[in-house]
Design a protein around this motif. Structure first.
Motif, PDB file in Angstrom:
ATOM      1  N   VAL A  82       0.952  -1.134   0.169  1.00 51.89           N
ATOM      2  CA  VAL A  82       0.055   0.055   0.095  1.00 51.89           C
ATOM      3  C   VAL A  82       0.911   1.220  -0.035  1.00 51.89           C
ATOM      4  O   VAL A  82       0.605   2.149  -0.743  1.00 51.89           O
ATOM      5  N   ALA A  83       2.063   1.241   0.783  1.00 50.74           N
ATOM      6  CA  ALA A  83       2.615   2.497   1.129  1.00 50.74           C
ATOM      7  C   ALA A  83       3.471   2.802  -0.101  1.00 50.74           C
ATOM      8  O   ALA A  83       3.572   4.173  -0.393  1.00 50.74           O
ATOM      9  N   ILE A  84       4.287   2.072  -0.731  1.00 44.09           N
ATOM     10  CA  ILE A  84       4.870   2.414  -1.974  1.00 44.09           C
ATOM     11  C   ILE A  84       4.101   3.085  -3.109  1.00 44.09           C
ATOM     12  O   ILE A  84       4.403   4.289  -3.577  1.00 44.09           O
ATOM     13  N   PRO A  85       2.963   2.525  -3.434  1.00 47.49           N
ATOM     14  CA  PRO A  85       2.376   3.064  -4.476  1.00 47.49           C
ATOM     15  C   PRO A  85       1.613   4.344  -4.162  1.00 47.49           C
ATOM     16  O   PRO A  85       2.023   5.304  -4.836  1.00 47.49           O
ATOM     17  N   ILE A  86       1.289   4.610  -2.920  1.00 46.70           N
ATOM     18  CA  ILE A  86       0.472   5.838  -2.460  1.00 46.70           C
ATOM     19  C   ILE A  86       1.503   6.822  -2.278  1.00 46.70           C
ATOM     20  O   ILE A  86       1.338   8.124  -2.413  1.00 46.70           O
ATOM     21  N   GLY A  87       2.717   6.731  -1.636  1.00 51.87           N
ATOM     22  CA  GLY A  87       3.967   7.429  -1.415  1.00 51.87           C
ATOM     23  C   GLY A  87       4.147   7.987  -2.891  1.00 51.87           C
ATOM     24  O   GLY A  87       4.660   9.200  -2.781  1.00 51.87           O
ATOM     25  N   TYR A 138      -1.840  16.065  -0.583  1.00 50.88           N
ATOM     26  CA  TYR A 138      -2.310  16.380   0.780  1.00 50.88           C
ATOM     27  C   TYR A 138      -3.239  15.226   1.527  1.00 50.88           C
ATOM     28  O   TYR A 138      -3.136  15.225   2.585  1.00 50.88           O
ATOM     29  N   GLY A 139      -4.253  14.724   0.707  1.00 51.35           N
ATOM     30  CA  GLY A 139      -4.834  13.615   1.506  1.00 51.35           C
ATOM     31  C   GLY A 139      -4.087  12.449   1.936  1.00 51.35           C
ATOM     32  O   GLY A 139      -4.301  12.063   2.949  1.00 51.35           O
ATOM     33  N   ILE A 140      -3.129  11.903   1.008  1.00 48.35           N
ATOM     34  CA  ILE A 140      -2.372  11.183   1.393  1.00 48.35           C
ATOM     35  C   ILE A 140      -1.353  11.235   2.701  1.00 48.35           C
ATOM     36  O   ILE A 140      -1.063  10.651   3.458  1.00 48.35           O
ATOM     37  N   ASN A 141      -0.865  12.646   2.677  1.00 47.85           N
ATOM     38  CA  ASN A 141      -0.129  13.179   3.591  1.00 47.85           C
ATOM     39  C   ASN A 141      -0.836  13.146   5.072  1.00 47.85           C
ATOM     40  O   ASN A 141      -0.360  12.441   6.095  1.00 47.85           O
ATOM     41  N   LEU A 142      -2.047  13.570   4.940  1.00 43.81           N
ATOM     42  CA  LEU A 142      -3.026  13.399   6.228  1.00 43.81           C
ATOM     43  C   LEU A 142      -3.142  11.972   6.706  1.00 43.81           C
ATOM     44  O   LEU A 142      -2.978  11.776   7.801  1.00 43.81           O
ATOM     45  N   PHE A 143      -3.397  10.935   5.776  1.00 47.66           N
ATOM     46  CA  PHE A 143      -3.464   9.869   5.991  1.00 47.66           C
ATOM     47  C   PHE A 143      -2.262   9.174   6.548  1.00 47.66           C
ATOM     48  O   PHE A 143      -2.387   8.468   7.747  1.00 47.66           O
ATOM     49  N   ALA A 144      -1.191   9.269   6.072  1.00 43.75           N
ATOM     50  CA  ALA A 144       0.080   8.857   6.886  1.00 43.75           C
ATOM     51  C   ALA A 144       0.328   9.428   8.097  1.00 43.75           C
ATOM     52  O   ALA A 144       0.705   8.712   8.745  1.00 43.75           O
ATOM     53  N   ARG A 181       5.472   8.110   4.070  1.00 49.59           N
ATOM     54  CA  ARG A 181       6.382   9.196   4.344  1.00 49.59           C
ATOM     55  C   ARG A 181       7.847   8.933   3.540  1.00 49.59           C
ATOM     56  O   ARG A 181       8.181   9.969   2.993  1.00 49.59           O
ATOM     57  N   TYR A 182       8.323   7.981   4.118  1.00 47.20           N
ATOM     58  CA  TYR A 182       9.654   7.776   3.380  1.00 47.20           C
ATOM     59  C   TYR A 182       9.618   7.672   2.125  1.00 47.20           C
ATOM     60  O   TYR A 182      10.619   8.209   1.490  1.00 47.20           O
ATOM     61  N   THR A 183       8.666   6.967   1.353  1.00 45.42           N
ATOM     62  CA  THR A 183       8.621   6.745   0.095  1.00 45.42           C
ATOM     63  C   THR A 183       8.473   7.957  -0.710  1.00 45.42           C
ATOM     64  O   THR A 183       9.093   8.479  -1.759  1.00 45.42           O
ATOM     65  N   ARG A 184       7.525   8.823  -0.103  1.00 43.26           N
ATOM     66  CA  ARG A 184       7.184  10.093  -0.777  1.00 43.26           C
ATOM     67  C   ARG A 184       8.764  11.072  -0.808  1.00 43.26           C
ATOM     68  O   ARG A 184       8.695  11.681  -1.793  1.00 43.26           O
ATOM     69  N   SER A 185       9.006  11.085   0.448  1.00 50.28           N
ATOM     70  CA  SER A 185      10.209  12.183   0.317  1.00 50.28           C
ATOM     71  C   SER A 185      11.428  11.617  -0.397  1.00 50.28           C
ATOM     72  O   SER A 185      12.165  12.284  -0.963  1.00 50.28           O
ATOM     73  N   SER A 186      11.477  10.216  -0.365  1.00 49.53           N
ATOM     74  CA  SER A 186      12.859   9.780  -0.992  1.00 49.53           C
ATOM     75  C   SER A 186      12.508   9.899  -2.673  1.00 49.53           C
ATOM     76  O   SER A 186      13.329  10.381  -3.548  1.00 49.53           O
ATOM     77  N   MET A 187      11.176   9.868  -2.753  1.00 48.84           N
ATOM     78  CA  MET A 187      10.879  10.095  -4.525  1.00 48.84           C
ATOM     79  C   MET A 187      10.884  11.606  -4.924  1.00 48.84           C
ATOM     80  O   MET A 187      11.485  11.553  -5.936  1.00 48.84           O
ATOM     81  N   LEU A 188      10.546  12.326  -4.365  1.00 51.45           N
ATOM     82  CA  LEU A 188      10.768  13.832  -4.424  1.00 51.45           C
ATOM     83  C   LEU A 188      12.425  13.945  -4.602  1.00 51.45           C
ATOM     84  O   LEU A 188      12.622  14.878  -5.701  1.00 51.45           O
ATOM     85  N   GLU A 189      12.943  13.584  -3.644  1.00 47.96           N
ATOM     86  CA  GLU A 189      14.593  13.758  -3.971  1.00 47.96           C
ATOM     87  C   GLU A 189      15.141  13.267  -5.156  1.00 47.96           C
ATOM     88  O   GLU A 189      15.875  13.932  -5.920  1.00 47.96           O
ATOM     89  N   THR A 190      14.515  11.883  -5.648  1.00 47.78           N
ATOM     90  CA  THR A 190      15.077  11.323  -6.831  1.00 47.78           C
ATOM     91  C   THR A 190      14.422  12.144  -7.859  1.00 47.78           C
ATOM     92  O   THR A 190      15.571  12.358  -8.973  1.00 47.78           O
ATOM     93  N   LEU A 191      13.376  12.495  -7.957  1.00 52.28           N
ATOM     94  CA  LEU A 191      12.709  13.333  -8.975  1.00 52.28           C
ATOM     95  C   LEU A 191      13.550  14.572  -9.100  1.00 52.28           C
ATOM     96  O   LEU A 191      13.652  14.984 -10.357  1.00 52.28           O
ATOM     97  N   ARG A 192      14.453  14.932  -8.254  1.00 52.36           N
ATOM     98  CA  ARG A 192      15.404  16.544  -8.600  1.00 52.36           C
ATOM     99  C   ARG A 192      16.496  16.019  -9.386  1.00 52.36           C
ATOM    100  O   ARG A 192      17.257  17.058  -9.928  1.00 52.36           O
ATOM    101  N   HIS A 193      16.881  14.904  -9.481  1.00 49.69           N
ATOM    102  CA  HIS A 193      18.293  14.429 -10.083  1.00 49.69           C
ATOM    103  C   HIS A 193      18.120  14.681 -11.497  1.00 49.69           C
ATOM    104  O   HIS A 193      17.018  14.795 -12.266  1.00 49.69           O
TER     105      HIS A 193
END
Lengths: 299, 320, 337
Positions: free
Chosen positions: B114-119, B132-138, B200-212
């Motif tokens: 569940v977490a990896i796809p929604i993150g 925003y919704g996913i963040n609230l849920f997390a 939350r980990y997946t989301r922030s790691s993905m955001l970081e990766t997308l900056r490369h």
């Protein structure tokens, strides 16, 4: 009034976080309410621990806003007093945990080398271990066998001291990691070299020069760990290992509620809901503070 | 690669040995000792008898000698008897271990799935309503008290709806569906606790990766945003997530303990709790060690997974 | 014991750093020689200017002389005491003899400390004066660097860059050191305030009887302030002389190229770094022989084989240069122009 001091910049960034501001307000309200518990006691004309077997498990009414529990005690009042204990335990334990974490992180980051390697290996191990089972053993140990004076072992507050101690010795790891990271970058600043230049030793540099600059990191870490700490306290109290009855805490109120779950399910709803709201508010607040005080960090 | 795994294995063994001593010492600090229990069972026993028995059982020796005696016996397969169950410790432990692995494994798989796809979804549309919704849920997931969630699930699905059993485990001759019906609520409880932080980990790691840069290059070459996120970035974004998941097994086990106790699921967590509460020293000691070993093994497996995802890892010490 | 005539003397001073560099095979350990074989003397009351491109080792040398780095080889004698191999505890009292002024007044002042706490800290560490005396002295020092004494309760962020540098100068004076190392003290400041700070440094030199090592990559600033000038290249001193001798009679081709590229001695138009073609060689793998030979127009075979040592050009001006062709260089460069 557009000062550019670091504090006012942070305040401006914080104001963008509506959820964090709302959470701060909610927590403030909660603190005011639990502080005013004696006032409500006087208003309702009953004590929080007054047992009345004639009025067991009453539904909500004017006399008992949230009804009564299996011993006829007023649930609303017990929630307020339980909140006092849970919030106070949470804050105290979080401060202790943060102090341990700060010292560990400061030494690891500043001294580096083998000290750093050893302390971080320790931190990793504590994080990776199954903590709750170990804590249960810690709670179960006989304080007499530790040679503590009888007056402490038998005092009423011993369950409070014990829970603060136990939560503190396990909850410091997040703070330690955050503080170490911040120390690593701070120690490269020229003011550290300047302090060494005027004769300051390691201790003075760590505690007088670096520590004050860690303030924002520590505030964030404490806020974020209060949530974890309150959860841990409530779990232990729920399992009958934390705050001992008749002292109420949100956790131990749920212990009894579990037995009555078929008869009075609402008794199980209130305390948990309050824990949930408190913890999520501290987490929102911590998140907002982190963003305000350290804009580069992306949680 | 082999050196990396060997050093990791060695480290885990060292931690295990240290923990075995710490746990042994702590258990020794629990109220009473086996002789006290015998005294309470046999009122005719004198103080001299008790002292003699202590000497026979070696309980008058200093702690490190007692620990050494216990360790040598344990390594030869003698883990002692469980006082509560009246059986050899191992006979009690192994079925519980199996039950816990099933419960935790299912919950962990569910949480990750569940977490990896929604993150990832949240990161692919930052600052949108979905994010925003996913963040609230997390946030809700990491803030909810496990035992309360369990109680609420019981109230909803057992008390009100009557769909699922409130606790226990299916009898040995029950069918698959019945077996699963006992698992649903505990698995949901444990998984929910972890989904929040994993998201939350997946989301922030993905955001970081997308900056490369290579992501921008892929975009510039005409790959759609969706393709870039799910095809190019995901694998790299998962590397830091795996490290964090590895550190999370201890937390997962803690959650399992509470959950098993509430749902009376006969696993390691409930066993440890019952053993400690019932002053079953032998069982508590070995069960705690098994739990530690279980978590350390899970960590090792995660390290393997980490090395597989990130081929740059050659030797140890490269953890972020 | 000629050392006692000097505030500070170094002999064959070297500093190497262990570092890791990325290669195709992963990380590899290398040693960087930041400072090699430096011998120099600074007389009481003198200002020695130290110039060179960035990365030439001048900051490392300055930090060794202000007791921040331990030398890898060679000796430092400060006020007659060999400080090179002192233990940390023995170094502490020597800190009263030398102070450093840092390049960036932004990061060299602790943002969480008031000016009073910054200025009184050295006294707290070294003297037993009561708080009122410390406070009075801190106020006096602020006034002698041109700031009002009532600034004591303020924090660094309430000051401009130039004012902050005045504060770091005041801090350097607290312990009454005889010797101050100023590492590019004005290069982080606005041009308009640079000259104010330079004049302040001149003034306090008289008032507090100071000796300076003044590190800069700005020749105009050095010409303005220094009595003697040392030129550094790739960790070595290649030429050193009294100021006028160096500016009019340079014997090292590196010094010459620095000077020839500065048509007028005007601050900020005279910075080293844009003057020579090509980058200096990496100190990780310095060239064999004279370190300057790959960029030198006059290099001969000898330059590629043997490292030149500093030799006297003119004893009257204490003029020394490290060049195999220092005696013919005037004629050579004259030919080429």
């Amino acid at each position: 009034m557009t000062s550019n001091s670091p504090l006012s910049l942070a305040a401006r960034r914080f104001r963008r976080h509506k959820l964090a501001i709302f959470s701060a307000g909610l927590l403030l309200l909660m603190i005011v309410l639990v502080m005013a518990a004696p006032l409500f006691e006087a208003l309702l004309g009953v004590g929080a621990n007054d047992v009345n077997l004639m009025s067991r498990l009453l539904p909500p009414s004017l006399a008992h806003p949230l009804g009564t529990d299996e011993l006829g005690r007023d649930v609303f009042l017990r929630l307020l007093y339980g909140g006092r204990i849970s919030l106070f335990t949470g804050l105290t334990a979080a401060v202790f945990a943060a102090s341990i974490g700060t010292v560990v992180g400061l030494f690891a980051g500043f001294l580096g080398g083998r000290v750093d390697a050893a302390l971080m290996r320790l931190t990793d191990s504590v994080i990776a271990l199954p903590l709750l089972p170990l804590l249960i053993v810690l709670v179960a140990i006989d304080l007499n066998k530790l040679g503590l004076p009888q007056s402490i072992v038998e005092s009423e507050d011993v369950s409070f001291y014990r829970i603060v101690f136990i939560v503190a010795i396990t909850g410091w790891t997040t703070v330690a990691r955050l503080v170490r990271g911040a120390t690593l970058s701070l120690k490269e600043q020229e003011f550290v070299m300047a302090a060494r230049g005027v004769g300051a030793g390691n201790m003075r540099i760590m505690f007088r020069h670096i520590l004050p600059n860690l303030l924002s990191v520590i505030i964030v870490a404490v806020t974020l760990s209060i949530g974890t700490v309150i959860l841990l306290e409530s779990v232990l109290s729920f399992l009958g290992l934390g705050i001992q009855p008749p002292m109420a805490s949100w956790g131990n109120m749920l212990t009894n509620a579990q037995q009555l779950i078929w008869e009075a399910p609402m008794l199980a709803v209130y305390p948990g809901l309050l824990i949930f709201v408190t913890v999520i508010s501290f987490n929102f607040l911590g998140d907002g503070l982190q963003d305000a005080l350290d804009p580069k960090a992306e949680y | 690669m082999r050196r990396f795994l060997l050093s990791r294995l060695l480290q885990s063994l060292v931690v295990l040995v240290i923990m075995s001593f710490v746990i042994y010492a702590l258990i020794g600090l629990m109220p009473g000792d086996p002789i006290d229990l015998m005294i309470s069972a046999n009122p005719n026993m004198t103080a001299a008898d008790a002292a003699a028995l202590r000497a026979i059982y070696g309980l008058d020796l200093p702690i490190y000698e007692r620990y050494w005696n216990w360790l040598t016996a344990a390594l030869q397969g003698d883990l002692g008897y469980s006082r509560l169950f009246g059986q050899p410790v191992l006979d009690v432990l192994l079925p519980a271990l199996g039950n816990t692995v099933i419960l935790m494994g299912t919950a962990f798989t569910l949480a990750v799935m569940v977490a990896i796809p929604i993150g990832t979804l949240a990161a692919s549309k930052p600052r949108s309503a979905v994010d925003y919704g996913i963040n609230l849920f997390a946030f809700a997931g990491i803030s909810i008290p496990s035992f309360w969630l369990a109680l609420m699930l019981i109230i909803i699905f057992s008390v009100s709806l009557g769909w699922l059993p409130a606790g226990g485990i299916a009898s040995a001759n029950a069918g698959f569906v019945e077996y699963i019906s006992y698992m649903v609520l505990p698995v949901l409880t444990i998984a929910t606790l972890s989904i929040g932080s994993y998201t939350r980990y997946t989301r922030s790691s993905m955001l970081e990766t997308l900056r490369h840069d290579y992501i921008r290059t892929a975009r510039a070459k005409g790959a759609s945003r969706r393709r870039v996120v799910w095809k190019h970035a995901l694998r790299n974004a998962l590397i830091p997530v795996v490290t964090i998941l590895a550190l999370d097994f201890g937390f997962l086990f803690s959650g399992a303990l509470v959950t098993e106790t509430i749902f009376s699921w006969p696993g390691m967590g409930k066993l440890i709790f019952d053993a400690v509460m019932g002053n079953d020293f032998n069982l508590a000691l070995v069960a705690l060690l098994f739990a530690t070993a279980l978590v350390l093994t899970a960590n090792l497996l995660a390290d393997l997974c980490y090395a597989w995802l990130d081929p740059r890892i050659v030797i140890g010490g490269g953890k972020v | 014991m000629p050392d006692l005539d000097y505030v500070v003397s170094t002999r064959n001073l070297s500093k190497r750093f262990d570092t890791r560099i990325a290669t195709e095979k992963g990380w590899e350990k290398r040693t960087v020689a930041a400072v090699s074989d430096v011998s120099l003397d600074i007389a009481p009351g003198e200002t020695l200017g130290l110039v060179g491109e960035s990365g030439c080792g001048k900051t490392t040398l300055g930090r060794m002389l202000s007791l921040f780095y331990e030398p890898s080889d060679g000796s430092i004698t400060l006020k007659g005491v060999d400080v090179g191999k002192l233990k940390p505890r023995e170094i502490k009292p020597m800190r009263q003899q030398v102070q450093m002024i840092f390049q960036d007044p932004m990061s060299s002042l602790n943002p969480r400390h008031t000016i009073e706490s910054i200025l009184t800290e050295p006294m707290k560490i070294f003297s037993r004066d009561p708080a009122s005396v410390r406070r009075k002295k801190a106020g006096d020092l602020l006034e002698s660097v041109g700031l009002p004494a009532n600034s004591l309760s303020k924090y660094p962020h309430e000051f401009s860059g130039g004012q902050r540098q005045r504060i770091t100068i005041a801090r350097a004076l607290v312990l009454n050191p005889g010797f101050i190392v100023a590492d590019e003290p004005v290069s982080a400041l606005d041009v308009s305030v640079q000259s104010q700070i330079l004049n302040l440094l001149q003034d306090i030199k008289q008032e507090f009887h100071l000796t300076y090592l003044f590190i800069s990559h700005d020749l105009a600033v050095v010409h303005h302030l220094a009595d003697r000038v040392a030129v550094m290249y790739l960790g070595r001193i290649v030429e050193i002389a009294d100021r006028d001798a160096l500016f009019t009679d340079a014997r090292h081709p590196y010094t010459q190229s620095l000077l020839s590229s500065v048509p007028t001695i005007v601050p900020n138009k005279s910075k080293i770094g844009r003057v020579l073609q090509g980058d200096p060689p990496s100190p990780i793998s310095p060239p064999a022989g004279c370190p300057f030979h790959p960029r030198c127009p006059h290099a001969v075979d000898a330059c590629r084989e043997k490292v030149p040592t500093l030799e006297t050009v003119d004893a009257k001006y204490r003029h020394e240069a490290a060049c195999h062709r220092k005696d013919e260089i005037k004629r050579l460069s004259g030919d080429s122009t």
